[in-house]
Design a protein around this motif. Sequence first.
Motif, PDB file in Angstrom:
ATOM      1  N   ILE A   1      28.896  41.736  37.911  1.00 58.37           N
ATOM      2  CA  ILE A   1      28.056  40.765  37.211  1.00 58.37           C
ATOM      3  C   ILE A   1      26.846  41.515  36.642  1.00 58.37           C
ATOM      4  N   THR A   2      26.428  41.125  35.438  1.00 59.11           N
ATOM      5  CA  THR A   2      25.260  41.756  34.817  1.00 59.11           C
ATOM      6  C   THR A   2      24.010  40.947  35.176  1.00 59.11           C
ATOM      7  N   VAL A   3      23.040  41.632  35.738  1.00 60.52           N
ATOM      8  CA  VAL A   3      21.819  40.976  36.226  1.00 60.52           C
ATOM      9  C   VAL A   3      20.637  41.487  35.402  1.00 60.52           C
ATOM     10  N   GLY A   4      19.804  40.574  34.967  1.00 59.11           N
ATOM     11  CA  GLY A   4      18.577  40.953  34.272  1.00 59.11           C
ATOM     12  C   GLY A   4      18.802  41.710  32.980  1.00 59.11           C
ATOM     13  N   GLY A   5      19.869  41.394  32.261  1.00 61.12           N
ATOM     14  CA  GLY A   5      20.080  41.989  30.942  1.00 61.12           C
ATOM     15  C   GLY A   5      21.034  43.164  30.910  1.00 61.12           C
ATOM     16  N   SER A   6      20.810  44.183  31.758  1.00 59.60           N
ATOM     17  CA  SER A   6      21.683  45.356  31.638  1.00 59.60           C
ATOM     18  C   SER A   6      22.139  45.948  32.972  1.00 59.60           C
ATOM     19  N   GLU A   7      21.556  45.494  34.075  1.00 58.45           N
ATOM     20  CA  GLU A   7      21.961  46.084  35.353  1.00 58.45           C
ATOM     21  C   GLU A   7      23.264  45.478  35.842  1.00 58.45           C
ATOM     22  N   LYS A   8      24.236  46.342  36.131  1.00 59.47           N
ATOM     23  CA  LYS A   8      25.527  45.852  36.629  1.00 59.47           C
ATOM     24  C   LYS A   8      25.515  45.887  38.144  1.00 59.47           C
ATOM     25  N   ARG A   9      25.815  44.744  38.753  1.00 58.31           N
ATOM     26  CA  ARG A   9      25.906  44.697  40.207  1.00 58.31           C
ATOM     27  C   ARG A   9      27.282  44.208  40.612  1.00 58.31           C
ATOM     28  N   GLY A  10      27.743  44.676  41.747  1.00 57.91           N
ATOM     29  CA  GLY A  10      29.077  44.304  42.199  1.00 57.91           C
ATOM     30  C   GLY A  10      29.058  43.614  43.545  1.00 57.91           C
ATOM     31  N   VAL A  11      30.030  42.725  43.737  1.00 58.16           N
ATOM     32  CA  VAL A  11      30.324  42.187  45.055  1.00 58.16           C
ATOM     33  C   VAL A  11      31.766  42.574  45.336  1.00 58.16           C
ATOM     34  N   SER A  12      31.988  43.201  46.481  1.00 61.21           N
ATOM     35  CA  SER A  12      33.332  43.652  46.812  1.00 61.21           C
ATOM     36  C   SER A  12      33.642  43.292  48.258  1.00 61.21           C
ATOM     37  N   GLY A  13      34.788  42.706  48.481  1.00 64.06           N
ATOM     38  CA  GLY A  13      35.181  42.371  49.840  1.00 64.06           C
ATOM     39  C   GLY A  13      36.483  41.609  49.828  1.00 64.06           C
ATOM     40  N   ALA A  14      37.252  41.753  50.905  1.00 63.78           N
ATOM     41  CA  ALA A  14      38.577  41.133  50.961  1.00 63.78           C
ATOM     42  C   ALA A  14      38.495  39.623  50.751  1.00 63.78           C
ATOM     43  N   ALA A  15      37.326  39.016  51.049  1.00 66.73           N
ATOM     44  CA  ALA A  15      37.182  37.568  50.879  1.00 66.73           C
ATOM     45  C   ALA A  15      37.324  37.140  49.427  1.00 66.73           C
ATOM     46  N   LEU A  16      37.176  38.083  48.478  1.00 66.30           N
ATOM     47  CA  LEU A  16      37.279  37.729  47.055  1.00 66.30           C
ATOM     48  C   LEU A  16      38.701  37.909  46.502  1.00 66.30           C
ATOM     49  N   LEU A  17      39.577  38.457  47.302  1.00 67.05           N
ATOM     50  CA  LEU A  17      40.936  38.713  46.820  1.00 67.05           C
ATOM     51  C   LEU A  17      41.632  37.383  46.503  1.00 67.05           C
ATOM     52  N   ALA A  18      42.243  37.313  45.317  1.00 65.93           N
ATOM     53  CA  ALA A  18      42.902  36.067  44.902  1.00 65.93           C
ATOM     54  C   ALA A  18      44.088  35.748  45.806  1.00 65.93           C
ATOM     55  N   ASP A  19      44.435  34.473  45.863  1.00 66.39           N
ATOM     56  CA  ASP A  19      45.647  34.075  46.576  1.00 66.39           C
ATOM     57  C   ASP A  19      46.885  34.364  45.735  1.00 66.39           C
ATOM     58  N   PHE A  20      46.762  34.160  44.415  1.00 65.42           N
ATOM     59  CA  PHE A  20      47.891  34.382  43.514  1.00 65.42           C
ATOM     60  C   PHE A  20      47.448  35.185  42.304  1.00 65.42           C
ATOM     61  N   ALA A  21      48.280  36.145  41.896  1.00 65.90           N
ATOM     62  CA  ALA A  21      48.126  36.819  40.606  1.00 65.90           C
ATOM     63  C   ALA A  21      49.353  36.447  39.782  1.00 65.90           C
ATOM     64  N   VAL A  22      49.108  35.922  38.587  1.00 60.92           N
ATOM     65  CA  VAL A  22      50.193  35.406  37.761  1.00 60.92           C
ATOM     66  C   VAL A  22      50.345  36.300  36.530  1.00 60.92           C
ATOM     67  N   LEU A  23      51.464  36.999  36.422  1.00 59.64           N
ATOM     68  CA  LEU A  23      51.689  37.919  35.305  1.00 59.64           C
ATOM     69  C   LEU A  23      52.695  37.297  34.351  1.00 59.64           C
ATOM     70  N   ASP A  24      52.183  36.716  33.268  1.00 53.18           N
ATOM     71  CA  ASP A  24      53.024  35.999  32.308  1.00 53.18           C
ATOM     72  C   ASP A  24      52.966  36.731  30.964  1.00 53.18           C
ATOM     73  N   PRO A  25      54.042  37.471  30.614  1.00 58.04           N
ATOM     74  CA  PRO A  25      53.988  38.287  29.384  1.00 58.04           C
ATOM     75  C   PRO A  25      53.792  37.457  28.125  1.00 58.04           C
ATOM     76  N   ASP A  26      54.163  36.183  28.145  1.00 60.09           N
ATOM     77  CA  ASP A  26      53.983  35.360  26.936  1.00 60.09           C
ATOM     78  C   ASP A  26      52.504  35.295  26.524  1.00 60.09           C
ATOM     79  N   LEU A  27      51.592  35.451  27.496  1.00 66.02           N
ATOM     80  CA  LEU A  27      50.161  35.354  27.189  1.00 66.02           C
ATOM     81  C   LEU A  27      49.650  36.588  26.448  1.00 66.02           C
TER      82      LEU A  27
END
Length: 380
Positions: free
Chosen positions: A148-174
């Motif tokens: 996420i970009t904070v205050g205009g240009s600073e990039k900050r990250g949040v990382s942790g297994a709690a953010l891992l999606a339940d499903f990843a959907v790979l649809d080539p039509d998109l």
Amino acid sequence: MMLSYQFQYGPKLIAGRGAAERLDAMLPAGRCLFVTDETVRALGLADGALAALAAAGREPVVFDRVEQDPSRDTLMAAVAAGEGCVSVVGFGGGSPMDVAKLAAYLIATAEDLDTLWGVGKALGTKLPLALVPTTAGTGSEATPVTVITVGGSEKRGVSGAALLADFAVLDPDLTLSLPRAVTAATGIDAMVHAIEAYTSARLKNPMSDMFARKAMRLISDNLLRACDHPDDADARGRMLLAAHLAGIAFANAPVAGVHALAYPLGGHFHIPHGLSNALMLTHVLAHNMEAARPLYAELGAMLDPSVKDIGQQGQAQAFVQHLARLSRAAGVPQRLSDVGIGPEHLDLLAAEAMKQERLLINNPCPISQADARRLYEAAL
Ligand SMILES: [Fe+2]
């Protein structure tokens, strides 16, 4: 001796043509926050998925104001829009997916964002989350990271297994309607994820290696097919898979010098992320050659078996040349001067690259500020 390592698999994968129209089966009944961007909406890419969700009683609440390099304000607006929702979908490139991941967490936990920056601070339970990429590049649907970009240009990250999606959907039509330039640049981004994971100085392990190698083979075999034949759903599907596998690889064995030098090009000159990586790729690899030669040689022989008898040095060179050919043939701009960067920008870029400490520590060999300046100069 058995190596010690950890490895986190990705979300449950649902792949195939039309898979995005089966989102309803992945999510609980009730309101669903649907995070996307204006381009996806304008192209109608989400129409089928939204109709299917509505027909199945998932009541999608569309938030389509995610910009490139999404800001904290955008994230908080998405969280506000999602009040009362019981699930979240992220549908688009890396930016909508990143916002969706963190929104799913914040809506469920009501925690203060400022307590979550960094690795492993998010320990709560997010809402059920499905991520649907519309480019084959970022691999964000596979990773537990959001930037996420904070205050205009600073990039900050949040990382942790709690953010891992339940499903990843790979649809080539998109991805059939992706312009060639986007297909090429995002595909090279995925290639860089796989290369940097395979040569990462920390945390590289046999599992991330396996995912990275498969991703590189898929991209090498399918990127030009997808560029030359945009309606080839088979090539598009393989590129989506490659980007996903590369995402799982670098979620475990993080990216390094190419990304560190690419970020300032995005931050200061708004060059798209994939293109930024493509512009720096071969220069950083040449810098890494001394330290990474055996690994580059392995990859060179894997991608082009005709070089298997020419010795380690030749194989490693062949690897770099193979990547340069692929990038050129895909039509990616090759020089920083092609995108408006000149010698007057070198000092700024080199200084900014040094701020990417979390990435530089993963590089196979050190990159000093003088090295960074020289690499940008070589790329001019
Ligand atoms: Fe990337």
